[in-house]
Design an enzyme around this catalytic site. Structure first.
Site, PDB file in Angstrom:
ATOM      1  N   ASP A  56      79.144 -38.790  83.644  1.00 48.63           N
ATOM      2  CA  ASP A  56      79.501 -37.561  82.503  1.00 48.63           C
ATOM      3  C   ASP A  56      80.641 -37.563  81.629  1.00 48.63           C
ATOM      4  O   ASP A  56      81.854 -37.389  82.238  1.00 48.63           O
ATOM      5  CB  ASP A  56      78.931 -36.158  83.465  1.00 48.63           C
ATOM      6  CG  ASP A  56      78.394 -35.218  81.792  1.00 48.63           C
ATOM      7  OD1 ASP A  56      77.932 -35.597  80.634  1.00 48.63           O
ATOM      8  OD2 ASP A  56      78.919 -33.701  81.927  1.00 48.63           O
ATOM      9  N   HIS A  57      80.515 -37.423  80.842  1.00 49.83           N
ATOM     10  CA  HIS A  57      81.875 -37.657  79.665  1.00 49.83           C
ATOM     11  C   HIS A  57      82.906 -37.700  80.102  1.00 49.83           C
ATOM     12  O   HIS A  57      83.708 -38.167  79.644  1.00 49.83           O
ATOM     13  CB  HIS A  57      81.986 -36.006  79.125  1.00 49.83           C
ATOM     14  CG  HIS A  57      80.776 -35.611  78.635  1.00 49.83           C
ATOM     15  ND1 HIS A  57      81.338 -35.367  77.674  1.00 49.83           N
ATOM     16  CD2 HIS A  57      80.746 -33.660  78.837  1.00 49.83           C
ATOM     17  CE1 HIS A  57      80.731 -34.357  77.006  1.00 49.83           C
ATOM     18  NE2 HIS A  57      79.793 -33.535  77.143  1.00 49.83           N
ATOM     19  N   HIS A  86      79.082 -26.457  75.290  1.00 51.33           N
ATOM     20  CA  HIS A  86      79.642 -26.266  76.481  1.00 51.33           C
ATOM     21  C   HIS A  86      79.802 -25.285  77.117  1.00 51.33           C
ATOM     22  O   HIS A  86      80.624 -24.478  76.118  1.00 51.33           O
ATOM     23  CB  HIS A  86      80.874 -27.427  76.988  1.00 51.33           C
ATOM     24  CG  HIS A  86      80.090 -28.944  76.836  1.00 51.33           C
ATOM     25  ND1 HIS A  86      80.728 -29.638  76.285  1.00 51.33           N
ATOM     26  CD2 HIS A  86      79.301 -29.377  77.341  1.00 51.33           C
ATOM     27  CE1 HIS A  86      80.539 -30.514  76.410  1.00 51.33           C
ATOM     28  NE2 HIS A  86      79.330 -31.128  77.634  1.00 51.33           N
ATOM     29  N   GLY A  87      79.369 -24.316  78.357  1.00 49.74           N
ATOM     30  CA  GLY A  87      79.588 -23.088  79.146  1.00 49.74           C
ATOM     31  C   GLY A  87      78.488 -22.206  78.016  1.00 49.74           C
ATOM     32  O   GLY A  87      77.632 -22.273  77.422  1.00 49.74           O
ATOM     33  N   HIS A  90      73.317 -31.164  75.956  1.00 50.77           N
ATOM     34  CA  HIS A  90      74.470 -30.331  76.453  1.00 50.77           C
ATOM     35  C   HIS A  90      74.882 -29.484  75.890  1.00 50.77           C
ATOM     36  O   HIS A  90      73.966 -28.753  75.205  1.00 50.77           O
ATOM     37  CB  HIS A  90      75.564 -31.832  76.038  1.00 50.77           C
ATOM     38  CG  HIS A  90      75.934 -32.981  76.846  1.00 50.77           C
ATOM     39  ND1 HIS A  90      77.004 -33.176  77.600  1.00 50.77           N
ATOM     40  CD2 HIS A  90      75.002 -33.837  76.774  1.00 50.77           C
ATOM     41  CE1 HIS A  90      76.864 -34.373  77.556  1.00 50.77           C
ATOM     42  NE2 HIS A  90      75.593 -34.532  77.010  1.00 50.77           N
ATOM     43  N   GLY A  91      75.310 -28.032  77.472  1.00 48.18           N
ATOM     44  CA  GLY A  91      75.529 -26.655  76.901  1.00 48.18           C
ATOM     45  C   GLY A  91      73.694 -26.768  77.466  1.00 48.18           C
ATOM     46  O   GLY A  91      74.440 -24.888  76.087  1.00 48.18           O
ATOM     47  N   ALA A  92      73.283 -26.488  78.135  1.00 52.26           N
ATOM     48  CA  ALA A  92      71.391 -25.663  78.381  1.00 52.26           C
ATOM     49  C   ALA A  92      71.986 -24.660  79.070  1.00 52.26           C
ATOM     50  O   ALA A  92      71.145 -23.562  78.817  1.00 52.26           O
ATOM     51  CB  ALA A  92      70.908 -26.837  78.601  1.00 52.26           C
ATOM     52  N   SER A  93      73.152 -24.276  79.146  1.00 50.66           N
ATOM     53  CA  SER A  93      73.122 -22.730  80.042  1.00 50.66           C
ATOM     54  C   SER A  93      73.021 -21.705  79.500  1.00 50.66           C
ATOM     55  O   SER A  93      72.441 -20.919  79.614  1.00 50.66           O
ATOM     56  CB  SER A  93      74.736 -23.006  80.545  1.00 50.66           C
ATOM     57  OG  SER A  93      74.835 -24.019  82.085  1.00 50.66           O
TER      58      SER A  93
END
Length: 286
Positions: free
Chosen positions: A82-83, A179-180, A207-210
């Site tokens: 990742d990244h 992100h986050g 990304h950043g689905a949290s």
């Protein structure tokens, strides 16, 4: 031999309006927890042993740990970088046996990003691996959980050119996601996502689905997102587990008494995400 989650898995997920979830891991306990969740739900997952986690655990030790976990399970578990911004690191992980990599050239000018991503695609495809690319950078720090606001957004026309000229197998999109956990609630630009999906013929990555409401994530999956990245929930599960164990310590000093609950907490967090997003909906809209 490690059972890779190949690019076909993402294309199938997109067609079925579900997502393959990539879980970022930093240690053995998180890895075991994610694999147990995959075994329980019988869906493909990606162990994302990535660049930022290498700073904590070391590249070769963490990479080999993730690859071993994927090789020893009957579940469809792949290992994904990742990244990554360092092409040499990408080549090293491909040599170790990674089934997929992400080259993040979002900080580069578009022409430079295309040129380097194209070279990464050639190297990965030669080893049977698939590649995730990125245009507009996704705001926030993937190793922290707070304080981020949405940044630049992916332009559909640029996305179409990028995919056509690089040959990437998946494209990470910036549509308001961070992100986050964001400093303030964010709303995904689903109209933009629909235009990107119309402009490219590869699965999209969120990304950043949290920090997003489940209904927004499901809407994004319905519009072409076939891979979700999850990190924060696993780190928070680890932290909460350690604090709970410290508050009520087990008798003796057996490692399992302290770290076994981390595995269980990680498995529970991963299972919740898989149940929410990794299975095809009961009814697929036409």
């Amino acid at each position: 031999m490690t059972a890779h989650v190949d690019g076909h898995a993402l294309r199938r997920a997109r067609a079925e309006r579900r997502a393959v979830i990539g879980f970022n891991i930093y240690n053995l306990e998180q890895g075991i927890g994610v694999v147990r969740a995959a075994e329980r739900e019988r869906v493909p997952v990606l162990l994302q042993a990535g660049s930022s986690a290498f700073r904590y655990a070391g590249r070769a030790p963490l990479a080999r740990l993730a690859l071993a976990l994927a090789a020893e399970t009957s579940a469809p578990v792949g290992v994904h970088l990742d990244h990554a911004t360092d092409v040499d690191e990408i080549r090293a992980c491909l040599d170790l046996g990674y089934g997929s990599v992400m080259y993040d050239g979002s900080a580069l000018a578009l022409d430079d990003n295309i040129a380097t991503t194209r070279a990464v695609v050639a190297a990965a495809h030669a080893r049977g691996a698939w590649v995730e690319g990125e245009l507009a950078g996704i705001a926030g720090d993937e190793d922290e959980s707070t304080g981020a606001g949405a940044g630049a957004l992916t332009e559909p026309a640029a996305a179409a050119r990028f995919v056509a000229e690089t040959g990437v197998d998946a494209l990470a999109v910036a549509i308001g996601n961070v992100h986050g956990i964001p400093a303030a609630p964010v709303a995904l630009d689903l109209g933009r996502l629909a235009r990107i999906a119309d402009a490219v013929d590869v699965p999209l990555v969120l990304h950043g689905a949290s920090g997003l409401p489940e209904d927004e994530v499901r809407a994004a999956i319905g519009l072409g997102v076939a891979k979700l990245n999850v990190n924060t929930e696993l780190r928070r599960a680890l932290r909460a587990s350690l604090l709970a164990t410290a508050a009520a310590p087990p008798p003796g000093d057996a490692v399992e008494g302290w770290l076994g609950p981390v595995v269980e907490a990680t498995c529970a967090a991963a299972t919740a995400k898989l149940r929410a997003f990794a299975h095809a909906p009961a009814e697929v809209a036409p």
